[in-house]
Design an enzyme around this catalytic site. Structure first.
Site, PDB file in Angstrom:
ATOM      1  N   GLU A 155     -24.109  10.395   1.219  1.00 12.02           N
ATOM      2  CA  GLU A 155     -24.892  10.838   0.063  1.00 12.02           C
ATOM      3  C   GLU A 155     -24.563   9.998  -1.171  1.00 12.02           C
ATOM      4  O   GLU A 155     -23.389   9.830  -1.516  1.00 12.02           O
ATOM      5  CB  GLU A 155     -24.586  12.317  -0.258  1.00 12.02           C
ATOM      6  CG  GLU A 155     -24.889  13.248   0.909  1.00 12.02           C
ATOM      7  CD  GLU A 155     -24.375  14.670   0.713  1.00 12.02           C
ATOM      8  OE1 GLU A 155     -24.114  15.086  -0.441  1.00 12.02           O
ATOM      9  OE2 GLU A 155     -24.236  15.371   1.731  1.00 12.02           O
ATOM     10  N   ASP A 302     -14.003  18.103   0.832  1.00  9.28           N
ATOM     11  CA  ASP A 302     -14.968  19.026   1.459  1.00  9.28           C
ATOM     12  C   ASP A 302     -14.445  19.347   2.862  1.00  9.28           C
ATOM     13  O   ASP A 302     -13.792  20.371   3.071  1.00  9.28           O
ATOM     14  CB  ASP A 302     -16.353  18.359   1.480  1.00  9.28           C
ATOM     15  CG  ASP A 302     -17.354  19.099   2.348  1.00  9.28           C
ATOM     16  OD1 ASP A 302     -17.118  20.271   2.677  1.00  9.28           O
ATOM     17  OD2 ASP A 302     -18.411  18.522   2.707  1.00  9.28           O
ATOM     18  N   LYS A 327     -18.004  25.863  -0.357  1.00  9.90           N
ATOM     19  CA  LYS A 327     -19.168  26.260   0.435  1.00  9.90           C
ATOM     20  C   LYS A 327     -18.838  27.615   1.051  1.00  9.90           C
ATOM     21  O   LYS A 327     -18.019  27.684   1.991  1.00  9.90           O
ATOM     22  CB  LYS A 327     -19.392  25.253   1.558  1.00  9.90           C
ATOM     23  CG  LYS A 327     -19.827  23.856   1.114  1.00  9.90           C
ATOM     24  CD  LYS A 327     -19.751  22.901   2.296  1.00  9.90           C
ATOM     25  CE  LYS A 327     -20.482  21.609   2.054  1.00  9.90           C
ATOM     26  NZ  LYS A 327     -20.161  20.599   3.107  1.00  9.90           N
TER      27      LYS A 327
HETATM   28  O1  LIG Z   1     -21.218  17.215   3.731  1.00 13.63           O
HETATM   29  C1  LIG Z   1     -21.708  17.935   2.867  1.00 13.63           C
HETATM   30  O2  LIG Z   1     -21.186  18.009   1.770  1.00 13.63           O
HETATM   31  C2  LIG Z   1     -22.891  18.813   3.170  1.00 13.63           C
HETATM   32  C3  LIG Z   1     -23.813  19.139   2.070  1.00 13.63           C
HETATM   33  O3  LIG Z   1     -24.334  18.015   1.407  1.00 13.63           O
HETATM   34  O4  LIG Z   1     -23.525  18.452   4.353  1.00 13.63           O
HETATM   35  P1  LIG Z   1     -23.413  19.457   5.588  1.00 13.63           P
HETATM   36  O5  LIG Z   1     -23.982  20.760   5.142  1.00 13.63           O
HETATM   37  O6  LIG Z   1     -24.231  18.785   6.666  1.00 13.63           O
HETATM   38  O7  LIG Z   1     -21.973  19.570   5.943  1.00 13.63           O
HETATM   39 MG   LIG Z   2     -19.472  16.715   2.214  1.00 12.45          MG
END
Ligand SMILES: O=C(O)[C@@H](CO)OP(=O)(O)O
Ligand SMILES: [Mg+2]
Length: 401
Positions: A155, A302, A327
């Site tokens: 990203e 993350d 998350k």
């Molecule tokens: O890696 C990430 O940060 C997320 C959200 O952008 O992707 P995913 O939900 O596929 O883990």
């Molecule tokens: Mg991520």
């Protein structure tokens, strides 16, 4: 009264067309809340477990509903989430599914807010939460696990750090998205979109850096405030243990080379945000990079932390990173997510609240980010399931929820 009188669960669609869990929570005095679970593609190894929606619903009906209905007050989030943990009986929500857990947790929070007649962010954050709003990180160019034949880095995120309001920031990100479309068209580079609505052209990461740089500068000039950018490298997806390195289209980088590469990009482009630059098991490498660039940029974990207080504490002990991605579905409940935020804050780590690549029109994360004073929220730039959160942020800022 917020005593839970009913919990209804059903299968609904997410943005990828997969089945996910929707929960309705009803209370004694007519309070109502609805929550939907999102779903990741580049999931961390240590995330709470998502079960197939049907299975998660069946298990939650059997185990969780009897512990909630007539037993727990929706207004007391810690009790709701403790009941979910007790019903689950595991340490990773593999019993009832993190998807059922998070949908019920969010629905209960909304039902609690509904009874109070307060917006969700106020219920979660209280009246002394302050008056700050998060800067939206908009996914503009992407690849990784979210699109085939596109960039290796997952990203490239616009960060309108100078925006005077959430509203201006949201429109700036949309303008960067449009500007990148125009640059790609000028260069004759066709591009579809990835799972989160980011452009997914078949270009090198270097070209993506150049295009982002050009686009944010153009839009910053138009809007009259600073727009920077950042990355989610999703390093765990690039790391290959057998190769003992990070596998890019143009070769493999050792851990030292990866640190140097990312630190170089932070310098070259003044990146304000770098998520998962390294593998999810490599606290040491995170610490090395943080020592080098942690005073200029957020080094965010993350997949490294998975919203989990134990993994965050290990990171704090190792000086790995200086921020955590939050998350709720990674850990299963709002209580667990807020615990991670509180631990982060107590140790000088910033919290960045985030969507998943598979999303729904649920807006809980917009409220969570505002409630907890998160400096950033990562929730895409365009696309209905992304604009649901962005438009909710605009409404929150306008006192219209
Ligand atoms: O890696 C990430 O940060 C997320 C959200 O952008 O992707 P995913 O939900 O596929 O883990
Ligand atoms: Mg991520």
């Amino acid at each position: 009264m917020t005593l839970i009188t009913d919990v209804r669960l059903r299968r609904v669609l997410d943005s990828r067309g997969n089945a996910t869990v929707e929960a309705d929570v009803l209370t004694e005095s007519g309070g109502f809340g609805r929550g939907k679970a999102p779903s990741g593609a580049s999931t961390g190894e240590y995330e709470a477990i998502e079960l197939p929606a049907n299975e998660a619903i069946a298990n939650a009906r059997e185990e969780a509903l009897p512990r909630l209905i007539g037993e727990v007050h929706a207004g007391n989030q810690r009790d709701v989430d403790a009941a979910l943990h007790a019903a689950d009986g595991t340490d990773d929500f593999s019993g009832i599914g993190a998807n059922s857990a998070v949908a019920i947790s969010m629905a209960a929070a909304k039902a609690g807010a509904d009874v109070l007649g307060a917006p969700l962010y106020q219920h979660l954050g209280g009246t002394f939460r302050g008056n700050e709003y998060p800067t939206p990180l908009g996914n503009i160019i992407g690849g990784g696990e979210h699109a085939a034949d596109a960039t290796n880095i997952q990203e490239f995120l616009a960060a309108p750090v100078g925006a005077p309001s959430v509203e201006e920031a949201v429109f700036a990100n949309a303008a960067v998205h449009q500007e990148v479309h125009d640059i790609l068209a000028d260069r004759d580079l066709p591009a579809g979109k990835g799972d989160e609505g980011a452009w997914a052209p078949s270009i090198s990461d270097d070209e993506a850096f150049e295009i982002m740089d050009e686009a944010v500068e153009t839009v910053a000039d138009d809007f009259g405030f600073a727009i920077s950018f950042g990355l989610d490298v999703a390093g765990a997806e690039l790391y290959d243990a057998e190769e003992d390195g990070y596998v890019y289209d143009d070769g493999v980088k050792s851990t030292e080379e990866q640190i140097e590469y990312i630190a170089g990009k932070v310098e070259e482009y003044d990146l304000v945000y770098v998520e998962d630059p390294l593998d999810e098991n490599d606290y040491e490498a995170f610490a090395d990079l943080t020592a080098q660039v942690g005073d200029q940029t957020l080094v965010c974990g993350d997949d490294l932390f998975v919203t989990n207080v134990e993994r965050l504490q290990a990171g704090i002990n190792a000086d790995a990173g200086n921020s955590i991605l939050i998350k709720p579905n990674q850990i299963g409940t709002l209580t667990d997510a807020v615990d991670a935020i509180e631990l982060a804050t107590a140790n000088g780590y910033e919290s960045v609240v985030s969507h998943r690549s598979g999303e729904t029109e649920d807006t809980t994360i917009a409220h969570l980010a505002v409630a907890t004073d998160a400096p950033f929220i990562k929730t895409g730039a365009v696309g209905g399931e992304r604009t649901a959160k962005l438009n909710e942020l605009i409404r929150i800022e306008d006192n219209a929820v």
